[in-house]
Design a protein around this motif. Structure first.
Motif, PDB file in Angstrom:
ATOM      1  N   THR A 136      59.739 -63.754  46.487  1.00 54.96           N
ATOM      2  CA  THR A 136      60.302 -62.449  46.856  1.00 54.96           C
ATOM      3  C   THR A 136      59.263 -61.347  46.974  1.00 54.96           C
ATOM      4  OG1 THR A 136      60.748 -61.944  44.523  1.00 54.96           O
ATOM      5  CG2 THR A 136      62.521 -63.006  45.781  1.00 54.96           C
ATOM      6  N   LEU A 192      56.662 -59.347  48.669  1.00 54.49           N
ATOM      7  CA  LEU A 192      56.228 -59.178  50.051  1.00 54.49           C
ATOM      8  C   LEU A 192      54.713 -59.161  50.194  1.00 54.49           C
ATOM      9  CD1 LEU A 192      58.833 -56.623  51.453  1.00 54.49           C
ATOM     10  CD2 LEU A 192      58.727 -59.095  51.808  1.00 54.49           C
ATOM     11  N   GLU A 216      59.262 -51.991  52.558  1.00 52.50           N
ATOM     12  CA  GLU A 216      60.116 -53.046  53.103  1.00 52.50           C
ATOM     13  C   GLU A 216      60.304 -52.929  54.615  1.00 52.50           C
ATOM     14  OE1 GLU A 216      63.710 -53.281  50.899  1.00 52.50           O
ATOM     15  OE2 GLU A 216      62.716 -53.840  49.034  1.00 52.50           O
ATOM     16  N   VAL A 239      63.656 -61.168  55.467  1.00 51.93           N
ATOM     17  CA  VAL A 239      62.466 -61.954  55.167  1.00 51.93           C
ATOM     18  C   VAL A 239      62.850 -63.084  54.225  1.00 51.93           C
ATOM     19  CG1 VAL A 239      60.162 -61.970  54.118  1.00 51.93           C
ATOM     20  CG2 VAL A 239      60.941 -59.965  55.412  1.00 51.93           C
ATOM     21  N   LEU A 255      53.796 -62.246  51.819  1.00 48.89           N
ATOM     22  CA  LEU A 255      53.920 -62.203  53.276  1.00 48.89           C
ATOM     23  C   LEU A 255      52.671 -61.577  53.886  1.00 48.89           C
ATOM     24  CD1 LEU A 255      55.598 -62.555  55.868  1.00 48.89           C
ATOM     25  CD2 LEU A 255      56.599 -60.296  55.409  1.00 48.89           C
ATOM     26  N   ASP A 256      52.166 -60.515  53.262  1.00 45.50           N
ATOM     27  CA  ASP A 256      50.916 -59.897  53.731  1.00 45.50           C
ATOM     28  C   ASP A 256      49.805 -60.941  53.785  1.00 45.50           C
ATOM     29  OD1 ASP A 256      52.381 -57.532  53.563  1.00 45.50           O
ATOM     30  OD2 ASP A 256      51.388 -56.848  51.733  1.00 45.50           O
ATOM     31  N   ARG A 266      53.317 -53.481  57.609  1.00 40.21           N
ATOM     32  CA  ARG A 266      54.384 -53.340  56.604  1.00 40.21           C
ATOM     33  C   ARG A 266      54.191 -52.055  55.836  1.00 40.21           C
ATOM     34  NH1 ARG A 266      55.392 -54.437  51.134  1.00 40.21           N
ATOM     35  NH2 ARG A 266      53.339 -55.380  50.787  1.00 40.21           N
ATOM     36  N   ILE A 316      59.028 -53.596  58.129  1.00 40.04           N
ATOM     37  CA  ILE A 316      58.065 -54.527  58.724  1.00 40.04           C
ATOM     38  C   ILE A 316      58.247 -54.538  60.236  1.00 40.04           C
ATOM     39  CG2 ILE A 316      57.328 -56.938  58.862  1.00 40.04           C
ATOM     40  CD1 ILE A 316      58.518 -57.242  55.989  1.00 40.04           C
TER      41      ILE A 316
END
Length: 209
Positions: free
Chosen positions: A10, A12, A50, A164, A15-16, A47, A52
């Protein structure tokens, strides 16, 4: 995407990391005939908390360049095969082969554009992002007619991300000895992805303590 609780991520920032590692993605849309259509593209990722946004472009003849609306973008991380022979409990627990990996699914609304200034900015920023990585210096020159004419061959897009889903399958459901044993064997492989997966497995293991 099937994501057991043990493998759901969870944060983010992960994700980066995925997009910084590899910004060549898979973009999936649905055509008017209801059939899925897939493109593989380099993108720019941004981003703010939240919020993106993903940007990129197609060759204009690509049928997906005429799609708008809901889309799924897949960002691919490292992956590696794990042998059951690497686990200390391979016999007692009847372990089987598996594959560890990290991946992101981003769903959102696709917004195509053919506006010249937007396309020029996009190509300029893409070239800046990727030329530096290889020690080269090609740049889009806004004042060059031949560069500007090339923009007629592409269609740009923005994907405003609404959902996401991050899956980091890194042996979180195994005992510590298995994780350490498999990570050690992955580090012995002549494979950069295997080394990355080993590092991620050990990171997750440290979070348990």
């Amino acid at each position: 995407m099937y994501t057991p609780r043990a493998f759901a991520e969870t944060d983010l920032r992960e994700l980066d990391r995925l997009l910084a590692r590899d910004a060549f993605v898979t973009l999936i849309t649905t055509g008017a005939d209801g059939a899925p259509f897939v493109s593989h593209l380099p993108v720019l990722y941004a981003r703010d908390r939240e919020h993106i946004v993903i940007e990129g472009h197609w060759a204009r003849p690509n049928p997906q360049a005429r799609h708008a609306g809901p889309a799924l973008l897949i960002a691919h991380g490292p992956h590696a095969y794990l042998s059951p022979g690497w686990y200390p409990d391979k016999e007692s627990a009847a372990r089987v082969p598996t594959w560890n990996y990290a991946v992101a699914h981003l769903r959102g609304v696709l917004e195509p554009t053919e506006e010249p200034a937007a396309l020029a900015s996009l190509v300029d920023r893409l070239s800046q992002a990727h030329e530096g990585r290889i020690g080269s210096d090609w740049r889009f020159e806004h004042g060059r007619d031949d560069h500007v004419r090339q923009l007629k061959g592409i269609t740009g897009f923005r994907l405003v991300v609404e959902q996401v889903e991050l899956k980091f399958k890194l042996s979180q459901n195994h005992p510590e000895a298995n994780v350490r044993g498999a990570a050690a064997r992955l580090r012995e492989q002549d494979d950069a992805d295997a080394h990355e997966i080993a590092a991620l497995m050990l990171e997750r293991l440290e979070r348990r303590s």
